[in-house]
Design a protein around this motif. Structure first.
Motif, PDB file in Angstrom:
ATOM      1  N   SER A   3      10.790   0.048   3.468  1.00 53.78           N
ATOM      2  CA  SER A   3       9.704  -0.458   2.257  1.00 53.78           C
ATOM      3  C   SER A   3       8.382  -0.857   2.758  1.00 53.78           C
ATOM      4  N   LEU A   4       8.037  -0.919   3.941  1.00 47.80           N
ATOM      5  CA  LEU A   4       6.898  -1.312   4.629  1.00 47.80           C
ATOM      6  C   LEU A   4       5.950   0.062   4.522  1.00 47.80           C
ATOM      7  N   GLN A   5       6.547   0.893   4.724  1.00 46.01           N
ATOM      8  CA  GLN A   5       5.806   2.376   4.544  1.00 46.01           C
ATOM      9  C   GLN A   5       5.320   2.622   3.234  1.00 46.01           C
ATOM     10  N   LEU A   6       6.244   2.237   2.346  1.00 47.86           N
ATOM     11  CA  LEU A   6       6.086   2.323   0.846  1.00 47.86           C
ATOM     12  C   LEU A   6       4.852   1.737   0.325  1.00 47.86           C
ATOM     13  N   VAL A   7       4.581   0.443   1.186  1.00 47.47           N
ATOM     14  CA  VAL A   7       3.419  -0.282   0.620  1.00 47.47           C
ATOM     15  C   VAL A   7       2.045  -0.043   1.370  1.00 47.47           C
ATOM     16  N   SER A   8       2.172   0.853   2.257  1.00 45.77           N
ATOM     17  CA  SER A   8       1.025   0.998   3.153  1.00 45.77           C
ATOM     18  C   SER A   8      -0.044   1.613   2.192  1.00 45.77           C
ATOM     19  N   PRO A   9      -0.137   2.536   1.163  1.00 43.06           N
ATOM     20  CA  PRO A   9      -1.066   2.806   0.459  1.00 43.06           C
ATOM     21  C   PRO A   9      -1.994   1.563  -0.138  1.00 43.06           C
ATOM     22  N   ALA A  10      -0.918   0.714  -0.460  1.00 42.62           N
ATOM     23  CA  ALA A  10      -1.888  -0.511  -1.006  1.00 42.62           C
ATOM     24  C   ALA A  10      -2.585  -1.392   0.140  1.00 42.62           C
ATOM     25  N   PHE A  11      -2.211  -1.207   1.383  1.00 47.76           N
ATOM     26  CA  PHE A  11      -2.955  -1.979   2.453  1.00 47.76           C
ATOM     27  C   PHE A  11      -4.018  -1.065   2.679  1.00 47.76           C
ATOM     28  N   LYS A  12      -3.797   0.283   2.631  1.00 46.23           N
ATOM     29  CA  LYS A  12      -4.879   1.069   3.172  1.00 46.23           C
ATOM     30  C   LYS A  12      -6.196   0.980   1.747  1.00 46.23           C
ATOM     31  N   LYS A  13      -5.693   0.656   0.601  1.00 44.69           N
ATOM     32  CA  LYS A  13      -6.676   0.376  -0.282  1.00 44.69           C
ATOM     33  C   LYS A  13      -7.603  -0.685   0.047  1.00 44.69           C
TER      34      LYS A  13
END
Lengths: 571, 255
Positions: A3-13
């Motif tokens: 799940s953490l990998q799936l939210v990584s785009p949001a963190f990058k943004k």
């Protein structure tokens, strides 16, 4: 894949938002934030420490009642926090579960639905809770210090809070999933944004209606035992806020074992909730998501009568002003998430006026009350400035960003960016100045201003402040415009919004600094007749400097905003 | 078509983004009453040139004349001669089509009566009249594209600039759009369009330009392009591929 990998785009943004900012400005902002947090922490600590002793209630009753009062305040804070997270979690859940732009890609991938759901749950929890936690943390630590907590309490308390925010988030998650099965999602999101503002407004009135100031004034009490009993009763029994309250009070009094026992119901409910929500989502999430894709957008042209009333006088203006104003009003009225903010603003203004009306000026010896009154009138202008600035942040600051991706239409038209910005400045200046003047009139009547110069000065100050604040909102709003943002609330809470509030504060300090000397002379003249013209010259210099500074404060942000818009290249 | 009277003149238009050059000194003349097609592979610079032409972005160098007006020194007069439909129809979502027309018409100083009558005519033409009171946010891509097209014509522009007009449109709407462009040209207006649908370009355009990596590599009528590619009986698709591949080979050889 987790799940953490799936939210990584949001963190990058999120990281990208800061990566291209000036390092020095960021460092300054970071320091400023720490300073503000420290100020809140220390100020509240001193206040709580005073309330805890309650010296005005005497040596016997003071500490007993004071301790109860501090405890009650903490419970009220937890209750507020719970409702804030609950409503923002429903809105965040509707966005994260159904409207997130990555979802079509994720849903068409072979990833298990549970994994996708957990990643959205994580995103939603962070989105709905981070701001509340960041802003409340210094205040909560102030309670810990005031209650003489040992250092382990500061380390354990964040975990208590984590369980506490999990529950409203889980409730929000369940609600969003259930709603999606029956109602169009976009409409529900707006309804909840509207409801959350109404609830917050209600909460402001509720907290004010508790009349906390009376608790420190012995003359209000007829029956002390009744009063102590009412303080000891929880606001809502068997609620997450009462569990956290009991656990925190034990923790801050260094009864860690008891605190861990008290937090157990909250922890059990959180863990059970996560388990049940996962089961529920595994069964219904994909189905709900599909239903949300089929739902149509908002077709309701609500409050059409209000829109017609507001735009009717615009027919007499020049066509460019008319159509831009018409569009702003229409967009405003048709977005429940935006216009409902007015209720909250009205509540804040009402509470401000009410607070002033109950100031115990009559209790202060008459020799000094006139001076105190006049000082308050002088400081009232800047206070009104802060209210107007916060209103500007919600309504005026996002106005450039809210042009959105449709801004190409304006840029390709014969209307110059200068005219667009001037139109917006004028359009928002009128209600802002009107609001400032009404606030000033009401508060001046509360203070019964004794000196005519002060009366004129208060209006003059408010007009200058609203002029600068509106120009700052338009200018800084253009410099930090985010044309891809969906909601004005997100724009208001952005980096640019913070800069705007900071600059508004700086101008108010600038204004106060330049008016200190004339004010000092005004007070001084009451006791001693001043001879000579040096004072007049200095007052004139102050006035000229004030006008010059104001002109610069109006011009510079506007110019900077104009340059940004002229060079902006829409998608 | 009046070949002697250029209504748009691009004079050495350049656009650089840092080290990357999107347009390399584009020189081009479009004549009054012409239906001009601007073609090129993805990322060739078509949309960049159109955005410069409509005043949305500033070039790094060069001048554009629209009729007698310099776009950069007299933007208000020059832009008033243009009607623009972008490739992605981002519109004000909280307005209805008629309210959007009123907004756009107001920016071009068009009388309200004209906005309403022309708006109705255009919405009826594109089968959107029944949805005139709905918010644009509920419209599909194609419907938004049609609304943008209707709005661009309200001020009766001399030049109609259209970026990818057929994307997202159903076949009936494509036919309607094509007839609409032909009608505009028949009424003496000029149409400047970009498209990847080469059959549309071949059907409609009097002259065509092909841009590749920021350079115009071919310009002329369909016959002239066929000659240039030495493919006299081929359709535009083959000609286009031949010219763009030739150019690529030439560049590779030079390198």
């Amino acid at each position: 894949m987790n799940s953490l990998q799936l939210v990584s785009p949001a963190f990058k943004k999120f990281r990208r938002v800061f990566s291209h900012r000036n390092r020095k400005v960021l460092a300054f902002l970071l320091l400023g934030s720490f300073f503000t947090a420290a100020l809140i922490y220390y100020g509240l600590y001193r206040f709580l420490e005073y309330v805890g002793r309650a010296p005005m209630l005497g040596d016997t009753f003071g500490p007993v009642l004071g301790a109860l009062l501090v405890s009650k305040l903490l419970e009220m804070l937890f209750l507020t926090l719970f409702f804030m997270v609950l409503f923002s979690s429903v809105i965040a859940a509707l966005s994260s579960f159904f409207l997130n732009e990555e979802l079509p890609t994720l849903m068409s991938s072979p990833l298990p639905i549970g994994l996708i759901f957990r990643s959205r749950l994580l995103l939603m929890t962070i989105e709905s809770s981070w701001m509340v936690l960041v802003f409340f943390m210094p205040a909560l630590f102030a309670f810990a210090t005031a209650l003489n907590a040992n250092w382990p309490a500061y380390l354990i308390f964040p975990f208590f809070l984590l369980f506490f925010v999990m529950l409203p988030n889980l409730a929000g998650g369940f609600t969003a999933l259930a709603l999606a099965a029956f109602f169009p999602i976009r409409q529900m999101k707006k309804v909840f944004q509207f409801l959350s503002i109404l609830v917050l407004t209600g909460l402001i009135f509720f907290l004010r209606s508790l009349e906390a100031e009376k608790l420190l004034n012995p003359s209000y009490f007829k029956d002390i035992s009744q009063y102590i009993l009412s303080l000891e009763l929880p606001l809502i029994s068997y609620s997450p806020s009462s569990w956290l309250h009991k656990a925190s009070m034990n923790l801050f009094h260094n009864n860690t074992g008891e605190a861990l026992l008290q937090i157990a119901p909250l922890a059990i409910c959180s863990v059970l909730g996560i388990f049940l929500l996962n089961l529920f989502a595994g069964r219904f999430y994909r189905q709900s998501w599909q239903l949300s894709m089929e739902a149509v957008d908002n077709q309701v042209l609500g409050l059409e009568w209000l829109r017609r009333v507001i735009v009717w006088p615009l027919r007499y203006f020049d066509p460019v002003f008319r159509v831009i104003a018409n569009k702003e009003v229409t967009t405003f009225v048709r977005d429940p998430a935006v216009f409902s903010q007015i209720f909250m603003m009205v509540a804040i203004v009402f509470v401000y006026g009410y607070n002033l009306s109950i100031l115990p000026l009559k209790d202060i010896p008459s020799l000094y009350s006139g001076e105190l009154n006049d000082t308050l009138v002088f400081l009232n202008g800047p206070f009104i400035g802060f209210i107007v600035a916060s209103i500007g942040m919600r309504f005026v600051f996002p106005s450039i960003s809210m042009e959105g991706r449709a801004f190409w239409a304006v840029k390709s038209s014969p209307v110059s960016p200068r005219k667009i910005l001037f139109t917006k400045l004028f359009l928002y200046l009128v209600p802002m100045v009107f609001l400032g003047i009404v606030l000033c009139m009401v508060t001046n009547s509360v203070f019964k201003v004794s000196h005519p110069i002060l009366l004129y000065l208060s209006f003059f100050n408010v007009i200058l402040i609203t002029l600068v604040i509106t120009s700052l909102a338009i200018g800084v709003g253009a410099v930090y415009a985010d044309f891809s943002a969906e909601s004005p609330l997100k724009i208001a809470g952005s980096y640019g919004g913070f800069i705007y509030m900071l600059l508004s504060g700086f101008y108010i300090i600038n204004l106060l600094a330049l008016e200190v000397y004339p004010m000092y002379r005004l007070f001084f003249n009451r006791f001693y007749v001043v001879r000579g013209s040096s004072g007049i010259v200095l007052i004139a210099i102050s006035a000229i400097l004030l006008l010059a500074c104001t002109a610069i404060w109006v011009y510079l942000p506007f110019r900077k905003g104009l340059d940004t818009i002229e060079n902006y290249e829409p998608e | 078509m009046n070949q002697s009277e250029p209504i748009i003149r691009f004079c050495g238009i350049e656009k650089r983004y840092g080290a990357f050059t999107a347009l390399k000194s584009v020189n081009l003349e479009i004549f009054k009453g012409e239906l001009f097609g601007f073609l090129g592979p993805n990322g060739a610079g078509k949309t960049t040139l159109i955005r410069i032409l409509t005043g949305i972005i500033q070039p790094s160098g060069g001048q554009i004349f629209i009729g007698p007006y310099d776009l950069f020194s007299q933007p208000d007069k020059a832009k008033a001669m243009l009607g623009y439909v972008p490739d992605r129809p981002y519109l004000y979502e909280k307005l209805t089509p008629l309210e959007y027309f009123e907004f756009m018409g107001g920016l071009y100083n068009v009388a309200l009566e004209r906005i309403l009558s022309k708006g109705e005519e255009m919405l009826r033409m594109f089968d959107l009249w029944d949805r005139r009171n709905e918010l644009i946010e509920s419209f599909s891509h194609g419907m938004k594209q049609k609304v943008a097209m209707c709005a661009a014509i309200l001020h009766d522009p001399e030049i109609f600039v259209v970026d990818e007009p057929t994307v997202g449109l159903d076949p009936r709407s494509v036919k309607l759009a094509k007839n609409f462009f032909k009608q505009l040209v028949a009424n003496g207006k000029t149409v400047f369009l970009t498209t990847h649908t080469l059959s549309v370009a071949q059907d409609l355009c009097h002259r065509l330009a092909i841009i590749r990596q920021g350079d115009i590599v071919a310009l002329g009528t369909m016959n002239e392009l066929q000659k240039r590619a030495s493919m006299s009986d081929s359709n535009l698709e083959d000609v286009f591929l031949k010219i763009t591949e030739e150019e690529l080979e030439q560049q590779t050889n030079i390198l």
